[in-house]
Write a protein that holds these residues in place. Structure first.
Motif, short mmCIF file in Angstrom:
data_model
loop_
_atom_site.label_atom_id
_atom_site.label_comp_id
_atom_site.label_asym_id
_atom_site.label_seq_id
_atom_site.Cartn_x
_atom_site.Cartn_y
_atom_site.Cartn_z
N TYR A 175 10.00 19.87 -11.35
CA TYR A 175 10.23 20.34 -12.72
C TYR A 175 10.00 21.85 -12.73
N TYR A 176 10.93 22.58 -13.31
CA TYR A 176 10.74 24.03 -13.40
C TYR A 176 10.72 24.45 -14.87
N TYR A 177 10.14 25.61 -15.14
CA TYR A 177 10.00 26.06 -16.52
C TYR A 177 9.92 27.57 -16.57
N VAL A 178 10.21 28.11 -17.73
CA VAL A 178 10.01 29.52 -18.01
C VAL A 178 9.37 29.64 -19.38
N GLN A 182 0.99 43.25 -24.47
CA GLN A 182 0.46 41.92 -24.16
C GLN A 182 1.51 40.80 -24.24
N THR A 183 2.74 41.14 -23.93
CA THR A 183 3.78 40.12 -23.78
C THR A 183 3.79 39.66 -22.32
N LYS A 184 3.93 38.37 -22.11
CA LYS A 184 3.89 37.82 -20.75
C LYS A 184 5.03 36.84 -20.55
N ILE A 185 5.65 36.94 -19.39
CA ILE A 185 6.67 35.98 -19.00
C ILE A 185 6.17 35.23 -17.76
N THR A 186 6.33 33.92 -17.77
CA THR A 186 5.87 33.08 -16.67
C THR A 186 7.01 32.20 -16.20
N VAL A 187 7.21 32.16 -14.91
CA VAL A 187 8.18 31.26 -14.29
C VAL A 187 7.41 30.38 -13.33
N GLY A 188 7.66 29.08 -13.41
CA GLY A 188 6.87 28.19 -12.56
C GLY A 188 7.57 26.89 -12.25
N ALA A 189 6.92 26.12 -11.39
CA ALA A 189 7.42 24.81 -11.00
C ALA A 189 6.26 23.85 -10.88
N ASP A 190 6.44 22.67 -11.44
CA ASP A 190 5.50 21.56 -11.29
C ASP A 190 6.15 20.58 -10.32
N ASN A 191 5.44 20.22 -9.25
CA ASN A 191 6.03 19.48 -8.13
C ASN A 191 7.09 20.35 -7.46
N LEU A 192 6.61 21.47 -6.96
CA LEU A 192 7.45 22.54 -6.42
C LEU A 192 8.42 22.04 -5.35
N PHE A 193 7.95 21.17 -4.46
CA PHE A 193 8.76 20.75 -3.33
C PHE A 193 9.43 19.39 -3.57
N ASP A 194 9.51 18.98 -4.85
CA ASP A 194 10.27 17.79 -5.24
C ASP A 194 9.77 16.54 -4.49
N SER A 195 8.47 16.33 -4.54
CA SER A 195 7.86 15.21 -3.83
C SER A 195 7.96 13.92 -4.66
N TYR A 196 8.15 12.80 -3.96
CA TYR A 196 8.22 11.50 -4.62
C TYR A 196 7.26 10.52 -3.94
N PRO A 197 6.72 9.58 -4.67
CA PRO A 197 5.90 8.54 -4.03
C PRO A 197 6.78 7.54 -3.30
N VAL A 253 0.86 -1.18 0.00
CA VAL A 253 0.00 0.00 0.00
C VAL A 253 0.89 1.23 0.00
N PHE A 254 0.68 2.11 -0.99
CA PHE A 254 1.48 3.32 -1.10
C PHE A 254 0.77 4.46 -0.36
N SER A 255 1.52 5.20 0.40
CA SER A 255 0.94 6.25 1.22
C SER A 255 0.58 7.47 0.39
N ALA A 256 -0.18 8.36 1.01
CA ALA A 256 -0.62 9.58 0.33
C ALA A 256 0.57 10.46 -0.04
N GLN A 257 0.38 11.29 -1.07
CA GLN A 257 1.45 12.16 -1.55
C GLN A 257 0.88 13.54 -1.88
N TRP A 258 1.56 14.58 -1.41
CA TRP A 258 1.23 15.95 -1.76
C TRP A 258 2.14 16.42 -2.90
N VAL A 259 1.56 17.09 -3.89
CA VAL A 259 2.31 17.68 -5.00
C VAL A 259 1.83 19.11 -5.20
N ALA A 260 2.75 20.06 -5.21
CA ALA A 260 2.39 21.47 -5.35
C ALA A 260 2.87 22.03 -6.68
#
Length: 808
Positions: free
Chosen positions: A799-802, A757-772, A739-746
């Motif tokens: 994962y981070y991106y711009v 109307q030019t836009k720049i975006t900086v972001g992170a998927d799985n901000l806190f580097d969470s693993y199952p 049984v795999f425990s719960a996981q938080w992903v931000a």
């Protein structure tokens, strides 16, 4: 207690809503959470919060703010009951990208584009993997930038839309007559420094005089490999060979593949007259994924005279899919509206191997092999009619909807090239097994054989009738009935009743009951493959052998108990509460129960002496395991969806939007069908504990999403946190179940708009580097996989991106 977390979350939800500041609320916030919907109803005045059934509306802005480059990944975050596992390696490279609703396989969710049924993927999932047994629509064939909004009907809708709409309906509405255009470029990589991705996308709308438009969208993507695996635990060289201590056994077998894709779409309308409109839309997609596979030096399928150190082979999967639709809409005024449409879709999955070998050809082995094609086609002709009929007993009209349709579905398999599957007759040239026969075909991935090739098709005639009415200011009812006749298994009738009562403008209840069905997909009817692969028997360790997956019409499958496939049949119940206590604030709670009978499953590997004896009677002597599809289970799905949204303005500070959504789901087996008489006394079972586990426990038992977005002038921040509940890996040995425990992903995205109307975006998927959780060592395939194949967010970490974009 199973729903203890549900209770805690609901208390947190109530507290957060009570604590939310109630500053000046404008109409914009209300519009954002209560939009007109076209899915699940034919009325023109129904919104997401006034509907008799639960509908999620996910806007283009919401899809584009969480950093996900694909439609599937965005929906998984935005829709409470949507599930999708990010599977890597060879398995992930060959699977379609779709979503499942309410814990059911993805094939139980119907996908529409602009309200029209879409062609499913050509490849069907038959292994121990996410949504096994399904042949769903690949949502990543649609460029994310082409989407105006997605409407997700979380309710059974077979009576309204036909087969597959057991768990719900996903309707993707394409971008329409928006002037100008848009371009963007995105760079991203994982925190570990691999998996680099580059995306370029854009759309442009061409006015067609004053009477129409043509919108064209393209998205190009190139993403690199990732490696989170352990080294291979197998021995590469013969005992005593000093090279064993020096060889590198870490090559990322289960990491993300190297992938390239190009997806495009168009959407167009033109008014031929004041009341006559011609329309057309379509998509085209090309995706190629390449992953690695090591042919070990000491393996029997390695020609050591040519490759003394073995060979790093490459397996390539190519998807080529297109789908086009067009039609005429005629508005006859009080007599109603007519919509006649045609749709054709074609999908193909091809596979090849490079830098490989077929040891049965000895020193004359080719290097590269074409392994074959899977093909899926669909043609639809549909006439729909809608009319509002005034009645004397109410000030609200009855909305009558009716339609007739014809659909043809075709599935076919093309064999690979001769050397990809053939036995060249050369024995093993050296080593301890010299003189024996190696497995024929490309090493460990033999191509599709002429015996696998075939073509299957059927025709479907359909007719439906629907009635909806707002009987009073407080009370609405809806009813639908549908008849469908299939050329291969006969006819079926489905129906649905829905209703809603508003006690006040702030409090309403809603409910529905329906029966539904899912016809066996053509891929399930015709699936056939004979190849060498790693086989998991019902008990004991995996072994390398020849596995045959037969269609149910094959005589060998018949001898092992296969029968003609029947449709899955469902009964759906739902009941919900809708609260709108203040402007910009809403809360919906919807409970559901789905009883699904005759679930179609790929049966377990049938192995051993009894199976071999049956095969020998047909002259088949080189097959180690046999599988096929069967209607083998009855299940019940129970759960609750909770969605709370609050939009508000704070003078001098900015605009805020908050969402808290949750799904709590339980899938239980009511019945496993008895073994067929052909297997009596053999000890073999069609659906064992591993298959039962994938059916009921592969998806997390809960998912909670909390999101907050903030906008102030050119500045915007979007934050989302998702909690995936527990899920289970059921294996052949009960002692190794996990049984795999719960996981938080931000997820976090920060944007700033400037200069035209030019836009720049900086972001992170799985901000806190969470693993199952990591799987138990004894459950890892040759020691490779550090993370389970059905982990909801995969095992790649942060994962981070711009991104830079411009609207013009």
């Amino acid at each position: 207690m199973k729903y203890a977390f549900a209770q805690t979350s609901l208390l947190a939800l109530a507290a957060s809503l009570a604590a939310a500041p109630v500053y000046a609320q404008g109409g914009a916030g209300e519009t954002a959470i209560d939009e007109i919907v076209v899915t699940g109803t034919k009325r023109a005045d129904v919104t997401a919060l006034s509907s008799a059934t639960p509908v999620d509306v996910v806007s283009a802005e919401a899809l584009g703010t969480n950093g996900s480059p694909t439609l599937v990944q965005s929906l998984r975050t935005q829709v409470p009951s949507a599930s999708f596992s990010q599977v890597g390696g060879i398995i992930g490279a060959r699977l379609a990208n779709s979503v499942s609703l309410r814990g059911l396989p993805a094939g139980n969710t119907l996908v529409l584009v602009n309200g029209k049924r879409r062609n499913p993927t050509a490849k069907i999932s038959t292994g121990n993997e996410w949504s096994r047994g399904s042949q769903p629509v690949d949502l990543n064939d649609l460029p994310l930038e082409a989407v105006a909004r997605v409407e997700v009907l979380r309710d059974g809708a077979s009576a309204q839309y036909g087969s597959d709409a057991v768990a719900g309906v996903v309707n993707v509405v394409l971008r329409g007559n928006e002037p100008g255009g848009f371009v963007s470029a995105t760079y991203g990589e994982f925190y570990k420094g691999d998996g680099v991705s580059r995306d370029v996308a854009g759309w442009y709308t061409v006015p067609l005089g004053d009477s129409g438009f043509l919108n064209v969208t393209t998205h190009l993507r190139n993403s690199g490999t990732t490696d989170r695996d352990n080294p291979d635990i197998r021995t590469y060289f013969f005992p005593g060979d000093p090279r064993e201590a020096l060889v590198d056994k870490d090559f990322g077998f289960y990491g993300n593949p190297n992938a390239r894709s190009a997806v495009s779409s168009f959407n167009s309308e033109y008014d031929l007259a004041e009341n006559l409109t011609v329309y057309g839309f379509g998509t085209a997609a090309y995706r190629k994924s390449i992953t690695k596979y090591m042919i070990r030096p000491a393996a029997d399928n390695n020609v050591r005279a040519l490759f003394p150190a073995g060979r790093m082979a490459q397996v390539a999967y190519i998807f080529r899919n297109y789908d086009v639709a067009g039609g005429l809409k005629y508005d006859a005024g009080a007599a109603g509206t007519f919509d006649f449409s045609l749709e054709y879709g074609h999908g193909r999955q091809s596979s090849s191997m490079y830098n490989s070998q077929n040891a049965t050809f000895g020193l004359a082995t080719p290097d590269d092999f074409f392994l074959g094609n899977y093909n899926q086609e669909q043609f639809n002709a549909q006439l729909d009619y809608v009319r509002e009929i005034p009645v004397s007993f109410s000030k609200f009209p009855i909305t009558l909807s009716a339609g007739v349709g014809y659909r043809e579905e075709t599935f076919s398999i093309d064999a690979g090239d001769f050397a990809s599957y053939a036995d060249g007759g050369v024995p093993i040239l050296d080593g301890p097994n010299a003189g024996r026969r190696p497995s024929p075909g490309a090493a460990d991935f033999a191509g599709l054989q002429p015996a696998d090739a075939g073509k299957y098709n059927r025709e479907i005639l359909s007719a439906y009738l629907g009635l909806e009415q707002q009987l009073t200011e407080q009370f609405q009812l809806g009813a639908a009935v549908r008849f469908e006749d299939y050329s291969d298994f006969g006819s079926t009738v489905t129906g649905k009743l829905s209703g809603r009562y508003d006690f006040t403008p702030a409090i309403a209840v809603r409910a529905s009951v329906s029966n539904g069905f899912r016809a066996p997909s053509m891929g399930q009817v015709g699936a056939s493959q004979t190849t060498s692969l790693w086989i998991q028997p019902p008990t004991g360790p995996q072994f390398l052998g020849v596995s045959a997956f037969y269609p149910v019409t094959n005589p060998v499958a018949r001898a092992l108990g296969a029968q003609d496939l029947e449709p899955e049949k469902s009964t759906n119940f739902s009941a919900g509460l809708v609260l709108r206590p203040a402007p910009g604030l809403s809360l919906t709670v919807d409970a559901y129960r789905i009883e699904l009978d005759d679930v179609i499953l790929p049966v377990d590997n049938l192995t051993g002496a009894a199976m071999a004896s049956i095969l020998a009677g047909f002259g088949v002597t080189n097959v180690s395991a046999v599988r096929f599809f069967a209607n083998q289970a009855d299940i019940t799905v129970k759960g609750v969806d909770v969605v709370a949204r609050y939009n508000w303005s704070w003078d001098g500070v900015g605009e805020f939007g908050a969402t808290l959504a949750a799904n709590f789901n339980d899938v239980g087996i009511d019945t496993i069908k008895a073994n067929p008489p052909a297997l009596a006394g053999t000890g073999l079972v069609l659906v064992g504990r591993v298959s039962q586990g994938y059916l009921t426990q592969w998806a997390p038992d809960s998912k909670v999403t909390a999101a907050l977005n903030y906008t102030s002038g050119p500045f915007a921040v979007d934050f989302t946190a998702v909690r995936y509940g527990k899920y289970k890996n059921t294996v052949a040995n009960p002692a190794n179940d996990q049984v795999f425990s719960a996981q938080w992903v931000a997820k976090l995205a920060v944007s700033y708009s400037f200069w035209n109307q030019t836009k720049i975006t900086v972001g992170a998927d799985n901000l806190f580097d969470s693993y199952p959780d990591r799987p138990l060592p004894q459950n890892r395939f040759n020691g490779f996989n550090n993370y389970d194949l059905v982990a909801p967010e995969g095992g790649n970490g942060g994962y981070y991106y711009v991104s830079v974009s411009k609207r013009f």
